[in-house]
Enzyme design. Sequence first.
Site, short mmCIF file in Angstrom:
data_model
loop_
_atom_site.label_atom_id
_atom_site.label_comp_id
_atom_site.label_asym_id
_atom_site.label_seq_id
_atom_site.Cartn_x
_atom_site.Cartn_y
_atom_site.Cartn_z
N ARG A 1 0.83 -1.20 0.00
CA ARG A 1 0.00 0.00 0.00
C ARG A 1 0.87 1.25 0.00
O ARG A 1 1.93 1.29 0.60
CB ARG A 1 -0.89 0.01 1.24
CG ARG A 1 -1.76 1.27 1.35
CD ARG A 1 -2.62 1.26 2.57
NE ARG A 1 -1.82 1.50 3.77
CZ ARG A 1 -2.31 1.49 5.00
NH1 ARG A 1 -3.57 1.21 5.22
NH2 ARG A 1 -1.53 1.73 6.03
N CYS B 1 0.13 5.53 0.66
CA CYS B 1 -0.86 6.52 1.10
C CYS B 1 -0.28 7.90 0.81
O CYS B 1 0.85 8.20 1.20
CB CYS B 1 -1.17 6.37 2.58
SG CYS B 1 -2.44 7.53 3.14
#
Length: 127
Positions: free
Chosen positions: A103, A105
């Site tokens: 991931r 962000c």
Amino acid sequence: MKEVVAAKQAPAAIGPYSQAIKAGGFIFASGQIPLSPESGEVDGTDVGTQTRRSLENLAAILEAAGASLENVVKTTVFITNMAEFPAVNEVYATYFPANAPARSCVAVAALPRGAKVEIEAVAHLQS
């Protein structure tokens, strides 16, 4: 070859893009903001509710493509306020409780329709 994915259980694209594309054993899902599939309006005012709706939209698109959140190998989360990351993370963790995908962000200045969060994903189709 590529195949366009369109899920009726997720909001329609609000621009010239597909909800997702299947190609080469992968699904590339466009960023999902927290639009209600029924009303087309942003669902919720807090980032937690908006994160939940964005992930539900993403799950519906993956299901239409023959996959699920368990197939996700990478997500990118865009948020308008990095101070709200803990609330996003709390909801996100409930959708990826084990073997979470890679991931990124990123904090951004603004998102479409005044949303606080947008989440895109790449999923691998099981053969």
